[in-house]
Design a protein around this motif. Sequence first.
Motif, mmCIF file in Angstrom:
data_model
loop_
_atom_site.group_PDB
_atom_site.id
_atom_site.type_symbol
_atom_site.label_atom_id
_atom_site.label_comp_id
_atom_site.label_asym_id
_atom_site.label_seq_id
_atom_site.Cartn_x
_atom_site.Cartn_y
_atom_site.Cartn_z
ATOM 1 N N VAL A 162 0.615 -1.302 -0.365
ATOM 2 C CA VAL A 162 0.164 0.221 -0.064
ATOM 3 C C VAL A 162 0.448 1.618 -0.169
ATOM 4 C CG1 VAL A 162 -0.376 0.223 2.780
ATOM 5 C CG2 VAL A 162 -2.003 1.021 0.700
ATOM 6 N N SER A 163 0.604 2.388 -0.828
ATOM 7 C CA SER A 163 1.116 2.879 -0.093
ATOM 8 C C SER A 163 0.092 4.683 0.266
ATOM 9 C CB SER A 163 1.054 3.847 -1.917
ATOM 10 O OG SER A 163 2.264 4.918 -2.111
ATOM 11 N N TYR A 164 0.890 5.628 0.767
ATOM 12 C CA TYR A 164 0.280 6.909 1.732
ATOM 13 C C TYR A 164 1.043 7.922 0.952
ATOM 14 C CZ TYR A 164 -0.980 2.696 4.763
ATOM 15 O OH TYR A 164 -1.490 1.359 4.699
ATOM 16 N N GLY A 165 0.527 8.635 0.944
ATOM 17 C CA GLY A 165 0.279 10.301 -0.117
ATOM 18 C C GLY A 165 0.934 11.153 1.513
ATOM 19 N N VAL A 166 1.661 11.747 0.968
ATOM 20 C CA VAL A 166 1.658 13.274 2.227
ATOM 21 C C VAL A 166 1.328 14.359 0.983
ATOM 22 C CG1 VAL A 166 2.997 14.586 3.659
ATOM 23 C CG2 VAL A 166 3.447 11.985 3.569
ATOM 24 N N LEU A 167 0.021 14.577 1.904
ATOM 25 C CA LEU A 167 -0.232 15.655 0.922
ATOM 26 C C LEU A 167 -0.362 16.951 2.323
ATOM 27 C CD1 LEU A 167 -3.138 13.140 0.749
ATOM 28 C CD2 LEU A 167 -2.645 15.313 -1.477
ATOM 29 N N ALA A 173 4.565 14.075 -0.459
ATOM 30 C CA ALA A 173 5.564 13.297 -0.441
ATOM 31 C C ALA A 173 4.610 11.663 -0.281
ATOM 32 C CB ALA A 173 6.716 13.465 1.014
ATOM 33 N N ALA A 174 5.381 10.396 -0.723
ATOM 34 C CA ALA A 174 4.569 9.325 -0.264
ATOM 35 C C ALA A 174 5.721 8.605 0.931
ATOM 36 C CB ALA A 174 4.179 8.808 -1.281
ATOM 37 N N VAL A 175 4.986 7.022 1.134
ATOM 38 C CA VAL A 175 5.520 6.167 1.811
ATOM 39 C C VAL A 175 4.649 5.114 1.282
ATOM 40 C CG1 VAL A 175 6.194 5.000 4.467
ATOM 41 C CG2 VAL A 175 5.760 7.904 3.972
ATOM 42 N N GLY A 176 5.297 3.788 1.492
ATOM 43 C CA GLY A 176 4.650 2.769 0.989
ATOM 44 C C GLY A 176 5.231 1.888 2.383
ATOM 45 N N LEU A 177 3.823 1.130 2.119
ATOM 46 C CA LEU A 177 4.095 -0.656 2.933
ATOM 47 C C LEU A 177 4.183 -2.000 1.723
ATOM 48 C CD1 LEU A 177 2.475 -0.191 6.454
ATOM 49 C CD2 LEU A 177 5.424 -0.128 6.352
ATOM 50 N N MET A 178 5.214 -3.123 2.445
ATOM 51 C CA MET A 178 5.322 -3.941 1.796
ATOM 52 C C MET A 178 5.076 -5.225 2.461
ATOM 53 S SD MET A 178 7.936 -2.526 -1.530
ATOM 54 C CE MET A 178 8.895 -1.390 -0.278
ATOM 55 N N TYR A 204 9.914 5.426 0.769
ATOM 56 C CA TYR A 204 9.842 6.051 0.701
ATOM 57 C C TYR A 204 10.270 7.329 -0.409
ATOM 58 C CZ TYR A 204 14.556 6.669 3.910
ATOM 59 O OH TYR A 204 15.431 6.448 4.115
ATOM 60 N N TRP A 205 8.989 8.139 -0.551
ATOM 61 C CA TRP A 205 9.834 9.197 -1.947
ATOM 62 C C TRP A 205 9.326 10.515 -1.526
ATOM 63 C CZ3 TRP A 205 6.188 11.804 -4.375
ATOM 64 C CH2 TRP A 205 7.213 13.066 -6.204
ATOM 65 N N VAL A 206 9.743 12.036 -1.518
ATOM 66 C CA VAL A 206 9.802 12.915 -1.944
ATOM 67 C C VAL A 206 9.606 13.705 -3.402
ATOM 68 C CG1 VAL A 206 9.803 15.536 -0.123
ATOM 69 C CG2 VAL A 206 10.269 12.928 0.276
ATOM 70 N N ARG A 207 8.621 14.165 -3.203
ATOM 71 C CA ARG A 207 9.573 15.007 -4.608
ATOM 72 C C ARG A 207 9.897 16.403 -4.560
ATOM 73 N NH1 ARG A 207 3.941 18.273 -6.428
ATOM 74 N NH2 ARG A 207 4.870 19.255 -7.356
ATOM 75 N N PRO A 208 10.865 16.275 -5.845
ATOM 76 C CA PRO A 208 11.996 16.812 -6.078
ATOM 77 C C PRO A 208 11.573 18.042 -5.438
ATOM 78 C CG PRO A 208 11.541 15.978 -7.606
ATOM 79 C CD PRO A 208 10.288 15.666 -7.597
ATOM 80 N N GLY A 256 6.437 11.783 7.270
ATOM 81 C CA GLY A 256 5.479 10.363 6.875
ATOM 82 C C GLY A 256 6.013 9.562 7.110
ATOM 83 N N VAL A 257 7.209 9.043 7.583
ATOM 84 C CA VAL A 257 8.178 7.801 8.046
ATOM 85 C C VAL A 257 7.525 8.016 9.679
ATOM 86 C CG1 VAL A 257 10.178 7.206 8.271
ATOM 87 C CG2 VAL A 257 9.827 7.502 5.994
ATOM 88 N N ARG A 258 7.903 8.418 9.754
ATOM 89 C CA ARG A 258 7.698 8.742 11.204
ATOM 90 C C ARG A 258 6.242 8.662 11.223
ATOM 91 N NH1 ARG A 258 10.718 13.666 13.500
ATOM 92 N NH2 ARG A 258 12.570 12.886 14.125
ATOM 93 N N ALA A 259 4.863 9.085 10.815
ATOM 94 C CA ALA A 259 3.990 8.773 10.761
ATOM 95 C C ALA A 259 3.130 7.369 11.008
ATOM 96 C CB ALA A 259 2.544 9.917 10.218
ATOM 97 N N VAL A 260 4.407 6.568 9.007
ATOM 98 C CA VAL A 260 3.544 5.017 8.840
ATOM 99 C C VAL A 260 4.586 4.510 10.030
ATOM 100 C CG1 VAL A 260 3.577 3.391 6.991
ATOM 101 C CG2 VAL A 260 3.236 5.974 6.697
ATOM 102 N N THR A 261 5.697 4.643 11.044
ATOM 103 C CA THR A 261 6.080 3.480 11.597
ATOM 104 C C THR A 261 5.180 3.367 12.584
ATOM 105 O OG1 THR A 261 7.986 4.143 10.136
ATOM 106 C CG2 THR A 261 8.373 3.390 12.830
ATOM 107 N N ARG A 262 4.875 4.899 13.585
ATOM 108 C CA ARG A 262 4.158 4.524 14.548
ATOM 109 C C ARG A 262 2.919 3.926 14.276
ATOM 110 N NH1 ARG A 262 4.827 9.504 16.090
ATOM 111 N NH2 ARG A 262 4.012 10.119 14.560
ATOM 112 N N TRP A 263 1.799 4.531 12.689
ATOM 113 C CA TRP A 263 0.662 3.488 12.819
ATOM 114 C C TRP A 263 0.608 2.275 13.149
ATOM 115 C CZ3 TRP A 263 -0.998 0.960 8.228
ATOM 116 C CH2 TRP A 263 -2.092 0.676 8.393
ATOM 117 N N ALA A 264 2.157 2.089 12.134
ATOM 118 C CA ALA A 264 2.082 -0.103 11.595
ATOM 119 C C ALA A 264 2.284 -0.372 12.777
ATOM 120 C CB ALA A 264 3.836 -0.146 10.255
ATOM 121 N N HIS A 265 2.884 0.257 13.725
ATOM 122 C CA HIS A 265 3.099 -0.408 15.171
ATOM 123 C C HIS A 265 2.131 -0.679 16.055
ATOM 124 C CE1 HIS A 265 7.670 -0.936 14.766
ATOM 125 N NE2 HIS A 265 7.398 0.177 14.666
#
Length: 188
Positions: free
Chosen positions: A66-71, A78-83, A94-98, A109-118
């Motif tokens: 799944v891919s999560y967008g940071v808007l 930016a986007a963060v994906g979990l596989m 993770y990816w951040v627009r140039p 985004g990474v901190r939020a998704v990591t916290r949410w994942a746990h």
Amino acid sequence: MYPVMDLDLGDLRLRTLTARDADLLVEATREESARALWDVLPAGPYSLREARAALLAWDYRSAGQVSYGVLDGSRLVAAVGLMPDGAQAAELAYWVRPDQRRRGFGLRGVRAVTRWAHQDAGLQRVWLEINPANAPSLRLAERAGYRFDERLPRHCRSWIADDPERDVWHDCLIWVHRVDGASPGTTA
């Protein structure tokens, strides 16, 4: 595998991306020259067709990943994906627009998704795979609370050539975040 996410991060919103968000991906990758989160190819800007296909490949209902967008408002910054990697683990990418790099969007985004994942997805272990030459990603991993775990020699593909036999392979560094905050060889 993972439920839909929609989190308020104050001035940003973090939410699950779907194929309906293809136009956001097209706009966000206009200036991209490197491989992006959603697919190994194409490098650079996505067409609307490529963006839809990439986001379908990241649809949690069928692909598991799944891919999560940071808007920031209506812009994908930016986007963060979990596989999934087993029942209680996942790789995070993770990816951040140039034009938005070095502004903290990837870290948030990474901190939020990591916290949410746990906390919400029940994952015990979340890990990153980083090219040793990617100093900004290494700094982000450390600042997000990940710990170096191991170096995998010639494990990651550069995607310079379509044929894996003709491609360039490089080492990958594995960084880990565990639910208790500890990584192998350390104490919590």
